[in-house]
Design a protein around this motif. Structure first.
Motif, PDB file in Angstrom:
ATOM      1  N   ASN A   1       4.302   8.556  -9.647  1.00  0.00           N
ATOM      2  CA  ASN A   1       5.274   7.466  -8.647  1.00  0.00           C
ATOM      3  C   ASN A   1       3.866   7.678  -7.319  1.00  0.00           C
ATOM      4  O   ASN A   1       3.331   8.274  -7.289  1.00  0.00           O
ATOM      5  CB  ASN A   1       5.631   9.348  -8.387  1.00  0.00           C
ATOM      6  N   PRO A   2       4.467   6.279  -6.793  1.00  0.00           N
ATOM      7  CA  PRO A   2       5.379   5.795  -6.901  1.00  0.00           C
ATOM      8  C   PRO A   2       5.620   4.408  -7.817  1.00  0.00           C
ATOM      9  O   PRO A   2       4.546   3.784  -8.301  1.00  0.00           O
ATOM     10  CB  PRO A   2       5.341   4.782  -5.208  1.00  0.00           C
ATOM     11  N   VAL A   3       6.557   4.443  -8.812  1.00  0.00           N
ATOM     12  CA  VAL A   3       6.377   3.447 -10.333  1.00  0.00           C
ATOM     13  C   VAL A   3       6.432   2.273  -9.701  1.00  0.00           C
ATOM     14  O   VAL A   3       5.203   1.261 -10.956  1.00  0.00           O
ATOM     15  CB  VAL A   3       7.809   4.139 -10.296  1.00  0.00           C
TER      16      VAL A   3
ATOM     17  N   GLY B   1      11.534  -6.323  -1.784  1.00  0.00           N
ATOM     18  CA  GLY B   1      11.518  -6.422  -0.908  1.00  0.00           C
ATOM     19  C   GLY B   1       9.569  -6.629  -0.401  1.00  0.00           C
ATOM     20  O   GLY B   1       8.757  -7.860  -0.337  1.00  0.00           O
ATOM     21  N   ARG B   2       8.948  -6.147  -0.195  1.00  0.00           N
ATOM     22  CA  ARG B   2       7.685  -5.483   0.157  1.00  0.00           C
ATOM     23  C   ARG B   2       6.548  -5.972  -1.237  1.00  0.00           C
ATOM     24  O   ARG B   2       5.763  -7.154  -0.704  1.00  0.00           O
ATOM     25  CB  ARG B   2       7.644  -3.628  -0.151  1.00  0.00           C
ATOM     26  N   ILE B   3       7.313  -6.037  -2.609  1.00  0.00           N
ATOM     27  CA  ILE B   3       6.276  -6.290  -3.501  1.00  0.00           C
ATOM     28  C   ILE B   3       6.645  -7.795  -3.331  1.00  0.00           C
ATOM     29  O   ILE B   3       5.957  -8.723  -3.540  1.00  0.00           O
ATOM     30  CB  ILE B   3       7.387  -5.903  -4.896  1.00  0.00           C
ATOM     31  N   ALA B   4       8.019  -8.524  -3.108  1.00  0.00           N
ATOM     32  CA  ALA B   4       8.546  -9.998  -3.388  1.00  0.00           C
ATOM     33  C   ALA B   4       7.207 -10.271  -1.940  1.00  0.00           C
ATOM     34  O   ALA B   4       6.825 -11.464  -2.286  1.00  0.00           O
ATOM     35  CB  ALA B   4       9.566 -10.382  -2.572  1.00  0.00           C
ATOM     36  N   LYS B   5       7.553  -9.915  -0.740  1.00  0.00           N
ATOM     37  CA  LYS B   5       6.705 -10.821   0.464  1.00  0.00           C
ATOM     38  C   LYS B   5       4.870 -10.588   0.000  1.00  0.00           C
ATOM     39  O   LYS B   5       4.240 -11.672   0.044  1.00  0.00           O
ATOM     40  CB  LYS B   5       6.390  -9.438   1.287  1.00  0.00           C
ATOM     41  N   LYS B   6       4.452  -9.780  -1.073  1.00  0.00           N
ATOM     42  CA  LYS B   6       3.427  -9.655  -1.662  1.00  0.00           C
ATOM     43  C   LYS B   6       2.791 -11.025  -2.552  1.00  0.00           C
ATOM     44  O   LYS B   6       1.785 -11.521  -2.170  1.00  0.00           O
ATOM     45  CB  LYS B   6       2.826  -8.071  -1.765  1.00  0.00           C
ATOM     46  N   ILE B   7       3.811 -10.576  -3.415  1.00  0.00           N
ATOM     47  CA  ILE B   7       3.224 -12.036  -4.590  1.00  0.00           C
ATOM     48  C   ILE B   7       3.880 -13.414  -4.090  1.00  0.00           C
ATOM     49  O   ILE B   7       2.980 -14.271  -4.392  1.00  0.00           O
ATOM     50  CB  ILE B   7       4.429 -11.212  -5.713  1.00  0.00           C
TER      51      ILE B   7
ATOM     52  N   PHE C   1       8.818  23.485 -10.057  1.00  0.00           N
ATOM     53  CA  PHE C   1       9.447  23.715 -11.679  1.00  0.00           C
ATOM     54  C   PHE C   1       8.906  23.304 -12.974  1.00  0.00           C
ATOM     55  O   PHE C   1       8.846  23.927 -13.322  1.00  0.00           O
ATOM     56  CB  PHE C   1      10.584  22.847 -11.265  1.00  0.00           C
ATOM     57  N   ILE C   2       7.549  22.680 -12.856  1.00  0.00           N
ATOM     58  CA  ILE C   2       6.468  22.494 -12.949  1.00  0.00           C
ATOM     59  C   ILE C   2       5.580  23.597 -13.040  1.00  0.00           C
ATOM     60  O   ILE C   2       6.092  24.601 -14.466  1.00  0.00           O
ATOM     61  CB  ILE C   2       5.652  21.108 -13.072  1.00  0.00           C
ATOM     62  N   LEU C   3       5.556  24.316 -12.674  1.00  0.00           N
ATOM     63  CA  LEU C   3       5.017  25.692 -12.436  1.00  0.00           C
ATOM     64  C   LEU C   3       5.655  26.719 -13.344  1.00  0.00           C
ATOM     65  O   LEU C   3       5.101  27.937 -14.413  1.00  0.00           O
ATOM     66  CB  LEU C   3       4.031  26.206 -11.012  1.00  0.00           C
TER      67      LEU C   3
HETATM   68  C1  LIG Z   1       4.655  14.734 -11.136  1.00  0.00           C
HETATM   69  C2  LIG Z   1       4.396  13.995 -11.752  1.00  0.00           C
HETATM   70  O1  LIG Z   1       5.268  13.984 -13.029  1.00  0.00           O
HETATM   71  C3  LIG Z   1       3.480  12.531 -12.442  1.00  0.00           C
HETATM   72  C4  LIG Z   1       2.983  11.931 -10.293  1.00  0.00           C
HETATM   73  O2  LIG Z   1       3.182  11.108 -10.424  1.00  0.00           O
HETATM   74  S1  LIG Z   1       1.754  12.336 -10.029  1.00  0.00           S
HETATM   75  C5  LIG Z   1       1.308  12.073  -8.502  1.00  0.00           C
HETATM   76  C6  LIG Z   1       0.693  10.429  -8.821  1.00  0.00           C
HETATM   77  N1  LIG Z   1       0.553   9.621  -7.548  1.00  0.00           N
HETATM   78  C7  LIG Z   1      -0.653   9.526  -7.038  1.00  0.00           C
HETATM   79  O3  LIG Z   1      -1.352  10.389  -6.946  1.00  0.00           O
HETATM   80  C8  LIG Z   1      -0.061   8.291  -5.622  1.00  0.00           C
HETATM   81  C9  LIG Z   1      -1.158   8.413  -4.822  1.00  0.00           C
HETATM   82  N2  LIG Z   1      -1.250   7.575  -3.193  1.00  0.00           N
HETATM   83  C10 LIG Z   1      -1.234   6.779  -3.287  1.00  0.00           C
HETATM   84  O4  LIG Z   1      -1.956   5.695  -4.384  1.00  0.00           O
HETATM   85  C11 LIG Z   1      -0.714   5.048  -2.287  1.00  0.00           C
HETATM   86  O5  LIG Z   1      -0.848   6.261  -1.415  1.00  0.00           O
HETATM   87  C12 LIG Z   1       0.505   4.903  -2.469  1.00  0.00           C
HETATM   88  C13 LIG Z   1       0.050   3.248  -2.926  1.00  0.00           C
HETATM   89  C14 LIG Z   1       1.557   6.022  -2.642  1.00  0.00           C
HETATM   90  C15 LIG Z   1       0.661   4.549  -1.057  1.00  0.00           C
HETATM   91  O6  LIG Z   1      -0.788   3.918  -0.657  1.00  0.00           O
HETATM   92  P1  LIG Z   1      -1.337   3.564   0.977  1.00  0.00           P
HETATM   93  O7  LIG Z   1      -2.102   3.302   1.183  1.00  0.00           O
HETATM   94  O8  LIG Z   1      -1.772   4.752   1.096  1.00  0.00           O
HETATM   95  O9  LIG Z   1       0.155   3.403   1.886  1.00  0.00           O
HETATM   96  P2  LIG Z   1       1.478   1.603   2.248  1.00  0.00           P
HETATM   97  O10 LIG Z   1       0.378   0.121   2.850  1.00  0.00           O
HETATM   98  O11 LIG Z   1       2.337   2.771   1.901  1.00  0.00           O
HETATM   99  O12 LIG Z   1       1.263   1.304   0.493  1.00  0.00           O
HETATM  100  C16 LIG Z   1      -0.281   0.392   0.618  1.00  0.00           C
HETATM  101  C17 LIG Z   1       0.485  -0.909  -0.151  1.00  0.00           C
HETATM  102  O13 LIG Z   1       0.922  -0.095  -1.553  1.00  0.00           O
HETATM  103  C18 LIG Z   1       2.033  -1.099  -1.892  1.00  0.00           C
HETATM  104  N3  LIG Z   1       3.421   0.069  -2.029  1.00  0.00           N
HETATM  105  C19 LIG Z   1       3.288   1.712  -1.884  1.00  0.00           C
HETATM  106  N4  LIG Z   1       4.642   1.755  -1.476  1.00  0.00           N
HETATM  107  C20 LIG Z   1       5.401   1.239  -2.326  1.00  0.00           C
HETATM  108  C21 LIG Z   1       7.239   1.177  -2.551  1.00  0.00           C
HETATM  109  N5  LIG Z   1       7.005   2.390  -2.648  1.00  0.00           N
HETATM  110  N6  LIG Z   1       6.877  -0.240  -3.803  1.00  0.00           N
HETATM  111  C22 LIG Z   1       6.591  -1.041  -3.377  1.00  0.00           C
HETATM  112  N7  LIG Z   1       5.256  -1.344  -2.913  1.00  0.00           N
HETATM  113  C23 LIG Z   1       4.508   0.134  -1.933  1.00  0.00           C
HETATM  114  C24 LIG Z   1       2.313  -1.905  -0.525  1.00  0.00           C
HETATM  115  O14 LIG Z   1       2.228  -3.340  -1.514  1.00  0.00           O
HETATM  116  C25 LIG Z   1       1.979  -1.562  -0.014  1.00  0.00           C
HETATM  117  O15 LIG Z   1       1.705  -2.766   0.996  1.00  0.00           O
HETATM  118  P3  LIG Z   1       2.149  -2.709   2.540  1.00  0.00           P
HETATM  119  O16 LIG Z   1       2.701  -1.546   3.333  1.00  0.00           O
HETATM  120  O17 LIG Z   1       2.370  -4.194   3.063  1.00  0.00           O
HETATM  121  O18 LIG Z   1       4.183  -2.960   1.778  1.00  0.00           O
END
Ligand SMILES: C[C@H](O)CC(=O)SCCNC(=O)CCNC(=O)[C@H](O)C(C)(C)COP(=O)(O)OP(=O)(O)OC[C@H]1O[C@@H](n2cnc3c(N)ncnc32)[C@H](O)[C@@H]1OP(=O)(O)O
Ligand SMILES: NC(=O)c1ccc[n+]([C@@H]2O[C@H](COP(=O)([O-])OP(=O)(O)OC[C@H]3O[C@@H](n4cnc5c(N)ncnc54)[C@H](O)[C@@H]3O)[C@@H](O)[C@H]2O)c1
Length: 310
Positions: free
Chosen positions: A167-169, A69-75, A266-268
């Motif tokens: 994450n988030p995928v 829903g979040r993505i659809a609203k954006k696209i 688990f990783i560490l």
């Molecule tokens: C350990 C493992 O093996 C490997 C890993 O995964 S390591 C972790 C890697 N990931 C990271 O480092 C994440 C770092 N954080 C970020 O990039 C950002 O904080 C974040 C994208 C998670 C959130 O963005 P942020 O601007 O802080 O907050 P937020 O406003 O919620 O999200 C921004 C936009 O991203 C999108 N978004 C965020 N999460 C979303 C989700 N789960 N689904 C869809 N869209 C999403 C939305 O477009 C959102 O806009 P919206 O609020 O209008 O829906």
């Protein structure tokens, strides 16, 4: 380009890239598996999402539909009907199941995203190796385990690799594609092509601990916890410092909550076992205490910080 721009670009790019893979089975509908199922279905492919019970799968579907829903609203911000159609059709491409053996009968690709535990991954892949068609590629979304170690229990080592999502995928553009010792060029090429077909930017990496990102990121997050344990700074200030001082979107402590304190532990623990002399991988009491208390971060509503229950 902001996250939204990325989402639109990766979505439109994926439509342009063909892949031999049409049916994908994802085992593990948690934080990562639900996101992988979503982006695969968004790209027009058929998905079967497997977990241990229907309650967990209902939670997975809820989280997928929220995100769609979040993505659809954006696209489709100017065309809500189209947006609803996009989200509905993607959601309808995802079937759920609790029997992994039946779920791999007609699949082209299996992606495992279950608990970061080698024995549990072995038990699953051993079961699936005799059930999936000969052509089916197996991949693990493991954060830190060796692809060679995981694939040691299957016959199809030539059709086994790593597909490591972030994450988030639905938002993170990167996909690490990892070759095991026996992964053939054709398997590797198919995984790279598939990654592009779902809109990801793919990088290649050998089967080395943590591949690229986690090898650099997990020690950084661990050192942030040691800084916190020594009382050098508060969690909040550590996070603010890295966001404003290094330009990170999230600070290390909030990222730990986001990734899951159990996954990080688990990783560490795995790396400390394999590399006992590496101080960076030593156990961290403050992390182990929270995991023992079941405070795993965002997914349980509390980790280093508290979160509203979704
Ligand atoms: C350990 C493992 O093996 C490997 C890993 O995964 S390591 C972790 C890697 N990931 C990271 O480092 C994440 C770092 N954080 C970020 O990039 C950002 O904080 C974040 C994208 C998670 C959130 O963005 P942020 O601007 O802080 O907050 P937020 O406003 O919620 O999200 C921004 C936009 O991203 C999108 N978004 C965020 N999460 C979303 C989700 N789960 N689904 C869809 N869209 C999403 C939305 O477009 C959102 O806009 P919206 O609020 O209008 O829906
Ligand atoms: N959390 C992250 O940021 C992240 C990022 C990339 C990769 N990973 C890796 O992805 C995998 C999953 O991590 P997660 O954060 O999604 O964990 P999670 O705890 O959110 O989800 C794991 C899911 O697997 C299910 N499961 C466990 N054993 C199973 C089995 N035998 N059959 C079917 N389902 C089973 C659990 O019920 C749970 O729903 C781990 O290997 C982790 O290292 C995690």
């Amino acid at each position: 380009m902001n996250q939204f721009g990325v989402i639109v670009r990766s979505f439109s790019n994926s439509a342009a890239v063909n892949s031999a893979i049409k049916n994908v089975t994802i085992i593990g509908g948690g934080l990562m598996g639900s996101g992988i199922a979503q982006v695969t279905a968004q790209a027009g492919q058929n998905v079967t999402l497997v977990d241990v019970n229907s309650d967990i799968l209902a939670k997975s579907q809820k989280s997928i539909n929220n995100s769609l829903g979040r993505i659809a609203k954006k696209i489709y911000k100017d065309n809500p009907q189209e947006g609803e159609k996009f989200a509905r059709e993607a959601s309808e491409r995802i079937k759920t199941a609790t029997d992994p053996v039946a779920a791999v009968k007609d699949t082209d690709l299996v992606i495992e995203a279950i608990v970061e535990n080698l024995d549990v991954k072995h038990a699953l892949f051993q079961k699936l190796d005799n059930a999936a068609p000969a052509h089916t590629i197996f991949a693990s979304n493991t954060s830190s385990l060796s692809i060679n170690d995981i694939s040691s229990v299957v016959k199809r080592k030539d059709r086994f690799g790593g597909l490591h999502f972030f994450n988030p995928v639905p938002v993170m553009r990167l996909l690490e594609v990892v070759r095991g010792g026996e992964t053939t060029d054709s398997t590797f090429d198919t995984m790279m092509q598939w990654g592009k077909s779902i809109g990801k930017t793919c990088v290649a990496c050998k089967d080395t601990p943590g591949f690229i990102v986690n090898r650099l990121l997990v020690p950084y997050m661990a050192e942030a916890l040691r800084l916190l344990e020594r009382g050098d700074a508060s969690a909040r200030d550590i996070d603010i410092a890295m966001k404003l001082g290094a330009g990170y979107p999230m600070g290390p402590i909030e990222l730990l909550d986001y990734v899951g304190l159990d996954t990080t532990k688990f990783i560490l623990d795995g790396w400390n076992k394999n590399y006992p002399d590496q101080p960076l991988f030593k156990p961290i009491p403050i992390l182990n205490k929270l995991v023992a208390e079941g405070k795993l971060g965002v997914k349980t509503g509390e980790g280093f910080y508290k979160y509203d229950k979704k």
